[in-house]
Design a protein around this motif. Structure first.
Motif, PDB file in Angstrom:
ATOM      1  N   LYS A 273      10.771  21.026   7.638  1.00  0.00           N
ATOM      2  CA  LYS A 273      10.473  19.708   7.681  1.00  0.00           C
ATOM      3  C   LYS A 273       8.653  18.861   8.022  1.00  0.00           C
ATOM      4  CE  LYS A 273      15.051  17.805   9.282  1.00  0.00           C
ATOM      5  NZ  LYS A 273      15.568  16.747   9.790  1.00  0.00           N
ATOM      6  N   ASN A 274       8.226  20.613   8.279  1.00  0.00           N
ATOM      7  CA  ASN A 274       6.904  19.886   8.340  1.00  0.00           C
ATOM      8  C   ASN A 274       6.026  20.585   7.645  1.00  0.00           C
ATOM      9  OD1 ASN A 274       6.203  18.758  11.057  1.00  0.00           O
ATOM     10  ND2 ASN A 274       7.106  20.622  12.072  1.00  0.00           N
ATOM     11  N   GLY A 275       6.619  20.826   6.232  1.00  0.00           N
ATOM     12  CA  GLY A 275       6.060  21.587   5.085  1.00  0.00           C
ATOM     13  C   GLY A 275       5.081  22.821   5.406  1.00  0.00           C
ATOM     14  N   TRP A 276       5.883  23.720   6.401  1.00  0.00           N
ATOM     15  CA  TRP A 276       4.881  25.106   6.340  1.00  0.00           C
ATOM     16  C   TRP A 276       5.679  26.253   5.690  1.00  0.00           C
ATOM     17  CZ3 TRP A 276       6.427  24.309  12.300  1.00  0.00           C
ATOM     18  CH2 TRP A 276       4.918  22.874  12.827  1.00  0.00           C
ATOM     19  N   LEU A 277       6.409  25.704   5.305  1.00  0.00           N
ATOM     20  CA  LEU A 277       7.574  26.923   5.114  1.00  0.00           C
ATOM     21  C   LEU A 277       8.137  26.389   3.572  1.00  0.00           C
ATOM     22  CD1 LEU A 277       9.614  28.296   7.993  1.00  0.00           C
ATOM     23  CD2 LEU A 277       7.924  29.556   6.842  1.00  0.00           C
ATOM     24  N   ASP A 278       8.346  27.204   2.649  1.00  0.00           N
ATOM     25  CA  ASP A 278       9.420  26.585   1.542  1.00  0.00           C
ATOM     26  C   ASP A 278      10.511  26.114   1.023  1.00  0.00           C
ATOM     27  OD1 ASP A 278       8.708  26.916  -1.548  1.00  0.00           O
ATOM     28  OD2 ASP A 278      10.013  27.857  -1.030  1.00  0.00           O
ATOM     29  N   LYS A 279      10.509  24.742   0.820  1.00  0.00           N
ATOM     30  CA  LYS A 279      11.605  23.982   1.303  1.00  0.00           C
ATOM     31  C   LYS A 279      12.762  25.021   0.494  1.00  0.00           C
ATOM     32  CE  LYS A 279      13.685  19.615   1.329  1.00  0.00           C
ATOM     33  NZ  LYS A 279      13.509  18.754   0.729  1.00  0.00           N
TER      34      LYS A 279
ATOM     35  N   TYR B 249      13.561  28.825   2.867  1.00  0.00           N
ATOM     36  CA  TYR B 249      14.337  28.781   3.301  1.00  0.00           C
ATOM     37  C   TYR B 249      15.312  27.094   4.239  1.00  0.00           C
ATOM     38  CZ  TYR B 249      10.564  31.701   4.167  1.00  0.00           C
ATOM     39  OH  TYR B 249       9.391  33.299   4.421  1.00  0.00           O
ATOM     40  N   ALA B 250      15.251  25.878   3.430  1.00  0.00           N
ATOM     41  CA  ALA B 250      16.105  25.458   3.579  1.00  0.00           C
ATOM     42  C   ALA B 250      17.409  25.291   3.505  1.00  0.00           C
ATOM     43  CB  ALA B 250      16.058  24.219   2.956  1.00  0.00           C
ATOM     44  N   PRO B 251      17.613  26.636   2.224  1.00  0.00           N
ATOM     45  CA  PRO B 251      19.195  27.415   2.757  1.00  0.00           C
ATOM     46  C   PRO B 251      19.490  28.057   3.579  1.00  0.00           C
ATOM     47  CG  PRO B 251      18.284  27.586   0.487  1.00  0.00           C
ATOM     48  CD  PRO B 251      17.005  26.751   1.334  1.00  0.00           C
ATOM     49  N   ALA B 252      19.048  28.960   3.829  1.00  0.00           N
ATOM     50  CA  ALA B 252      19.146  29.743   5.050  1.00  0.00           C
ATOM     51  C   ALA B 252      18.986  28.752   6.061  1.00  0.00           C
ATOM     52  CB  ALA B 252      17.275  31.063   4.833  1.00  0.00           C
ATOM     53  N   ALA B 253      17.611  28.482   6.776  1.00  0.00           N
ATOM     54  CA  ALA B 253      18.391  27.647   7.526  1.00  0.00           C
ATOM     55  C   ALA B 253      19.927  26.679   7.526  1.00  0.00           C
ATOM     56  CB  ALA B 253      17.335  26.105   7.498  1.00  0.00           C
ATOM     57  N   ARG B 254      19.938  26.250   6.688  1.00  0.00           N
ATOM     58  CA  ARG B 254      21.328  25.331   6.341  1.00  0.00           C
ATOM     59  C   ARG B 254      22.668  26.367   6.373  1.00  0.00           C
ATOM     60  NH1 ARG B 254      25.031  21.532   5.018  1.00  0.00           N
ATOM     61  NH2 ARG B 254      26.260  21.876   3.648  1.00  0.00           N
ATOM     62  N   LYS B 255      22.770  27.370   6.469  1.00  0.00           N
ATOM     63  CA  LYS B 255      23.304  28.755   6.380  1.00  0.00           C
ATOM     64  C   LYS B 255      23.863  29.232   7.705  1.00  0.00           C
ATOM     65  CE  LYS B 255      25.279  33.396   4.767  1.00  0.00           C
ATOM     66  NZ  LYS B 255      24.662  33.757   3.237  1.00  0.00           N
ATOM     67  N   ALA B 256      22.095  28.888   8.697  1.00  0.00           N
ATOM     68  CA  ALA B 256      22.264  30.068   9.670  1.00  0.00           C
ATOM     69  C   ALA B 256      22.931  29.335  11.022  1.00  0.00           C
ATOM     70  CB  ALA B 256      20.591  30.459   9.939  1.00  0.00           C
ATOM     71  N   TRP B 257      22.507  27.867  10.540  1.00  0.00           N
ATOM     72  CA  TRP B 257      23.191  26.541  11.639  1.00  0.00           C
ATOM     73  C   TRP B 257      24.915  26.784  11.377  1.00  0.00           C
ATOM     74  CZ3 TRP B 257      22.729  23.766  15.516  1.00  0.00           C
ATOM     75  CH2 TRP B 257      23.164  22.792  15.594  1.00  0.00           C
TER      76      TRP B 257
END
Length: 109
Positions: free
Chosen positions: A37-43, A46-54
């Motif tokens: 969300k802050n643009g520090w990590l490549d969307k 990392y976004a798919p990994a964050a979604r899967k983790a959640w």
């Protein structure tokens, strides 16, 4: 592997008898969500990994919204079995807080 959640303590990853631990998963998930969300990590990465983790993490919530598989607090000891034998708590604040961090991070614009 970014896509393997919940986490195990890094020193126990190769040990089949180690168990999935949700408080660390919550902390990493929060970091991924916040970083994307802050643009520090490549969307894209990392976004798919964050979604899967959640989505995996919330499966550990019971009907009272208490999260299971939270490792009891540890001191330090030079003994692998000490860490593998840690009690698994339900509703422990070490696990509840990261769930709330993730939820609020997901709601932020």
């Amino acid at each position: 592997d970014l896509h393997s959640f919940p986490t195990r303590r890094s020193s126990d990853l190769h040990i089949a008898s180690s168990w999935a631990e949700t408080s660390a998963t919550g902390m990493f998930t929060f970091a991924f969500i916040t970083g994307v969300k802050n643009g520090w990590l490549d969307k894209k990465t990392y976004a798919p990994a964050a979604r899967k983790a959640w989505l995996q993490l919330i499966t550990y919530l019971d009907d009272n919204a208490d999260i299971s598989e939270v490792c009891e607090g540890t001191n330090k000891k030079n003994d692998r079995q000490y860490y593998l034998d840690r009690k698994r708590n339900i509703g422990d604040l070490h696990g509840q807080a990261p769930i709330l961090w993730c939820a609020t991070a997901l709601l932020r614009k």
